[in-house]
Design a protein around this motif. Sequence first.
Motif, PDB file in Angstrom:
ATOM      1  N   VAL A 193       0.855  -1.191   0.000  1.00  0.00           N
ATOM      2  CA  VAL A 193       0.000   0.000   0.000  1.00  0.00           C
ATOM      3  C   VAL A 193       0.891   1.240   0.000  1.00  0.00           C
ATOM      4  O   VAL A 193       1.789   1.368   0.838  1.00  0.00           O
ATOM      5  N   GLU A 194       0.656   2.126  -0.966  1.00  0.00           N
ATOM      6  CA  GLU A 194       1.381   3.399  -1.043  1.00  0.00           C
ATOM      7  C   GLU A 194       0.526   4.484  -0.388  1.00  0.00           C
ATOM      8  O   GLU A 194      -0.674   4.566  -0.638  1.00  0.00           O
ATOM      9  N   PHE A 195       1.192   5.311   0.408  1.00  0.00           N
ATOM     10  CA  PHE A 195       0.493   6.377   1.126  1.00  0.00           C
ATOM     11  C   PHE A 195       1.131   7.734   0.867  1.00  0.00           C
ATOM     12  O   PHE A 195       2.352   7.831   0.677  1.00  0.00           O
ATOM     13  N   VAL A 201      -4.327   6.884   1.537  1.00  0.00           N
ATOM     14  CA  VAL A 201      -3.939   5.826   0.599  1.00  0.00           C
ATOM     15  C   VAL A 201      -3.790   6.423  -0.805  1.00  0.00           C
ATOM     16  O   VAL A 201      -4.673   7.154  -1.262  1.00  0.00           O
ATOM     17  N   ASN A 202      -2.684   6.113  -1.476  1.00  0.00           N
ATOM     18  CA  ASN A 202      -2.559   6.487  -2.890  1.00  0.00           C
ATOM     19  C   ASN A 202      -2.965   5.313  -3.765  1.00  0.00           C
ATOM     20  O   ASN A 202      -3.962   5.385  -4.477  1.00  0.00           O
ATOM     21  N   GLU A 203      -2.228   4.198  -3.700  1.00  0.00           N
ATOM     22  CA  GLU A 203      -2.645   3.032  -4.479  1.00  0.00           C
ATOM     23  C   GLU A 203      -2.167   1.748  -3.828  1.00  0.00           C
ATOM     24  O   GLU A 203      -1.338   1.780  -2.924  1.00  0.00           O
ATOM     25  N   ILE A 204      -2.719   0.634  -4.302  1.00  0.00           N
ATOM     26  CA  ILE A 204      -2.372  -0.665  -3.717  1.00  0.00           C
ATOM     27  C   ILE A 204      -1.911  -1.617  -4.809  1.00  0.00           C
ATOM     28  O   ILE A 204      -2.234  -1.438  -5.992  1.00  0.00           O
TER      29      ILE A 204
HETATM   30 MG   LIG Z   1       2.514   4.318  -7.443  1.00  0.00          MG
END
Ligand SMILES: [Mg+2]
Length: 365
Positions: A253-255, A270-273
């Motif tokens: 998980v990108e934050f 959360v940005n993307e998973i």
């Molecule tokens: Mg990314």
Amino acid sequence: MKTLPPSSIIGILGGGQLGRMTALAAAKLGYRCHIFCSDAQEPAVEVSAFHTHASFDDTRALKAFAKSVDVVTLEWENVPIAALETISLLVPTYPAPKILKVAQDRGEEKNFARSIGLGTADFALVSSAAELQEARGRFGCPAILKSTRMGYDGKGQVALTPELSSEESWRLMGSGAGILESFVNFASEVSVVVAARADGTMAVFPAVQNIHRNHILAETHAPAGVSASIAHEAEQAARLMAEKLGVVGLLAVEFFVLRAPDALGRQVWVNEIAPRPHNSGHWTMDACPTSQFEQLVRAVCGLPLGAVTPHSRAVMQNLIGDDFHAWPDLLAQSSACLHVYGKTEVRPGRKMGHVTFLKGAWEGG
Ligand SMILES: [Mg+2]
Ligand SMILES: Nc1ncnc2c1ncn2[C@@H]1O[C@H](COP(=O)(O)OP(=O)(O)O)[C@@H](O)[C@H]1O
């Protein structure tokens, strides 16, 4: 879930470096891998016992592959859902198609995160230049237009500026389905990799900080260098996502770390998973007792998960394009752990390998 013993065969969809490093970790524990990919020259193929070269819409090849392996996982996020469904009827498949469906679509990712109480950037789904024009009015500048599907390393993304018309932005984005996101003026970016078994047992690697250049991950710093409460919030959020999605295998998980808490007191959004090994987890190969790749093998084979407390602080640098030519210098440095992906041709923007510099004892992060 039944335990697959060593010598079992792990099927991997996709043949890139993530598959290569998964296959190497599998070999360490005595498993063999079967790579399904479209190109015989891909990095995972040369380190695996078996491979099938076919396209993801070749149902016969998919079925034959599924019948020849004991479990299937993936290293490429854009495997068509229909292909994963075909396979999952014949052999245990992790991640399950329903998880991949969420991860393949930026809108679904954000809706899912919000449905379990996590924060994201404001967003609007737009399917034409006219809809974009309307949504822009509400979002203002700066904002980012992204294709909802198939984007990576910043591809399919357009930073909207007042000078750029909606028609031109739509054309540059280059897809029929877009997501307009408000620009998050983040303090930093962190990510967390979680490993999960079918019985719900999890192991969470510590949060790390990611530095992007030209929209591509350039460096990962472990530990993240954020406050303990921010790291903890990110780790708990990643764990919650893995639990609520029902992940078996890995979830990254990108934050975005916010400059100040949002109205609900959240410090990260959360940005993307990604339900697979992640570039920001490569440092674990050299600085943790168990790497993210070994955790994936352990999770999908029903083995106990390994220890995740790092022994060393680390900085991972991607070797992108011409960076790769530094390999002899890197090998000469005692703190550098070099990983080369075996791609014969150096191209701009191409991930050729990575290097992890060990930075001394971890000392609790
Ligand atoms: Mg990314
Ligand atoms: N809404 C946003 N606000 C600010 N920066 C963003 C936003 N979305 C993306 N970025 C920047 O672009 C990078 C790549 O975007 P991301 O959505 O992670 O796509 P991908 O990694 O699939 O290319 C992010 O890591 C971040 O640095």
